[in-house]
Scaffold this active site. Structure first.
Site, PDB file in Angstrom:
ATOM      1  N   LYS A  77       0.852  -1.194   0.000  1.00  0.00           N
ATOM      2  CA  LYS A  77       0.000   0.000   0.000  1.00  0.00           C
ATOM      3  C   LYS A  77       0.886   1.241   0.000  1.00  0.00           C
ATOM      4  CE  LYS A  77      -3.562   2.240   2.866  1.00  0.00           C
ATOM      5  NZ  LYS A  77      -4.415   2.101   4.074  1.00  0.00           N
ATOM      6  N   SER A 155      -8.973   3.071   3.535  1.00  0.00           N
ATOM      7  CA  SER A 155      -8.062   3.632   2.557  1.00  0.00           C
ATOM      8  C   SER A 155      -7.218   2.578   1.835  1.00  0.00           C
ATOM      9  CB  SER A 155      -7.127   4.627   3.267  1.00  0.00           C
ATOM     10  OG  SER A 155      -6.341   3.988   4.261  1.00  0.00           O
ATOM     11  N   SER A 179      -9.481   1.112   7.928  1.00  0.00           N
ATOM     12  CA  SER A 179      -8.965   1.068   6.556  1.00  0.00           C
ATOM     13  C   SER A 179      -8.472  -0.289   6.078  1.00  0.00           C
ATOM     14  CB  SER A 179      -7.854   2.101   6.389  1.00  0.00           C
ATOM     15  OG  SER A 179      -8.365   3.407   6.424  1.00  0.00           O
TER      16      SER A 179
END
Length: 481
Positions: A77, A155, A179
């Site tokens: 990520k 996210s 997230s």
């Protein structure tokens, strides 16, 4: 290679590692197949923000560490964790337009590499990871493979899209307000937020105060347990650490959980509406757990509400963003500009917050954490919807919309999950429910601090009782795009 490539589209990380260990496949073959899947699917789904395919092929053809996931393709990520020699952008227009390359791996990235995982690229995030949907104006939206007109959550949305669509079997994710679990719910994956301090934040201190948690999104419970076995533990000098497990978490997958006391929430602490599908998912899972022999009872969510705590969370996140903006201004040598409306407002607010006000906010979070722990204390596990709404249509919660229009939807996605970022307790989202038209709906189970063992035992029990791997998204590596 054709038959192997088709098989890899469905194989989890544990199975792919076993193919390498047995000699049935090489790391280079796994990486080449994953690159081909990414190149075919990503133009339609927008999971990646940067690729490093040439580097990955060179690494796969060389001497990889002899870890438990030797040769397995992986994505990082593009937030918090750094990878040496790679662009870092954090969803920001500012870093898109002012390139910056990470000089070193963060500690967790080193542990992923030591486990044998091969990093193919970095996945898309909302700007500053401050949104529960992944629609950064800098890079365009990630699309949910179950319905490409819907959000994959955030996210960690890019990571969830990549795993759900079969690009890679596992990808890094982090969780400051849901997230990991929100995109796991939206995309039909397993998403564990471990206990606070379970993984090392080095070389950082604490990204967003006590809220930051790091792990992965996976298709199977066993992959989540095995990656945690390979990466958990404090680094020397870390400010905090979680209690060590009694044994490997993979050993818990076959351990009988015993008869547990399980509380079920079907409401939001705020009293705001919960989509009937989300509430039904929690109730149906509660009924299944009762059939499996557990004591299950529904409890009220209102005692978990804390208005002062919610305001304090906003203060802590705003100060965290302001600090990050200051870091980038020093690194790049110019003021951060071009922020989306909400991150811009948060940075402004954070810069205006005094030191004593920040400490008071941490105190308020501690008080809220103790309240959450007290409500949950009579139970071994707490079960709830992961989100209070279904994955929203793209564009409805994006960063260019007026803040007053997006906040209600953001709250509906994150309110329940956020409770366990506040308390630091481990919580896992499991893809146990689907709507009539096939959208996945996640169910969240939380345990006491340090009790990932219980989560893995019950998650494995549920995975066996109601398997989910047979369900395949509309956009998947096994299908034509």
């Amino acid at each position: 290679m054709g038959d192997l490539s088709d098989r890899l589209a469905f194989a989890d990380a544990t199975e792919q590692a076993a193919l390498v260990a047995s000699g049935e496949a090489s790391p280079a073959e796994l990486v080449d197949a994953a690159v081909a899947r990414i190149e075919r699917l990503d133009p339609a789904l927008g999971a990646l923000v940067a690729e490093r395919f040439d580097e990955a092929r060179a690494e796969a053809g060389g001497e990889l560490p002899d870890g438990p996931f030797r040769g397995v393709p992986f994505l990082l990520k593009d937030a918090v964790q750094h990878s040496a020699g790679d662009r870092y952008q954090h969803g920001m227009t500012f870093l898109r337009d002012n390139p910056w390359v990470s000089p070193e791996d963060s500690e967790l990235t080193r542990r992923y590499r030591a486990a044998g995982l091969v990093l193919l690229g970095r996945t898309k995030v909302p700007e500053f990871t401050i949104s529960p949907t992944t629609e950064p104006l800098a890079h365009g939206p990630s699309r949910n493979p179950w319905d490409p007109e819907r959000s994959p959550g955030g996210s960690s949305g890019g990571s969830a899209v990549a795993v759900a669509s079969g690009m890679v079997p596992v990808a890094h994710a982090n969780d400051m307000g849901g997230s990991i679990r929100i995109p796991a719910s939206c995309c039909g994956l397993v998403g564990l937020k471990p206990t606070r301090g379970r993984t090392s934040p080095a070389p950082h201190g604490l990204y967003w105060g006590p809220l930051t948690h790091e792990h992965v999104v996976t298709r199977t419970v066993r992959d989540s347990a095995a990656v945690l076995d390979a990466t958990a533990g404090a680094a020397p000098g870390d400010l905090y650490g979680a209690p060590a497990p009694a044994r490997p978490w993979t050993d818990e997958l076959t351990a009988a959980p015993g008869r547990l006391r399980i509380a079920v929430l079907t409401e939001r602490p705020s009293g705001r509406p919960v989509d009937p599908e989300c509430a039904a998912a929690a109730r149906a899972t509660g009924e299944l757990l009762a059939e499996l022999g557990h004591h299950v009872e529904e409890i009220a969510a209102a005692p978990l509400a804390d208005e002062a705590g919610a305001l304090a969370m906003g203060t802590v996140t705003s100060v965290g963003l302001a600090h990050d903006a200051d870091v980038w201004e020093r690194r790049i040598g110019k003021p951060v500009d071009g922020l989306e409306p909400f991150p811009a407002l948060a940075v402004e607010r954070g810069r205006a917050t005094s030191g004593p006000a920040y400490v008071a906010a941490i105190e308020a979070l501690a008080a809220w954490s103790r309240r959450i722990a007290a409500v949950c204390a009579p139970y071994d596990l707490v079960l709830a919807p992961t989100m209070a709404i279904l994955p929203p249509p793209l564009g409805t919660l994006s960063g260019d919309r007026p803040i007053q229009e997006t906040l209600p939807g953001w709250s509906a996605m994150a309110e329940i999950a956020t409770l366990f970022d506040i308390s630091g307790a481990p919580a896992i989202s499991l893809p146990l429910h689907r709507t009539a038209d096939g959208l996945p709906v996640g169910v969240q189970i939380a345990a006491a601090v340090g009790r990932e063992d219980l989560l893995f035992r019950v998650a494995a029990q549920l995975e066996e009782a109601r398997p989910w791997r047979e369900f395949v998204p509309r956009v998947h590596a096994s299908r034509s795009v």
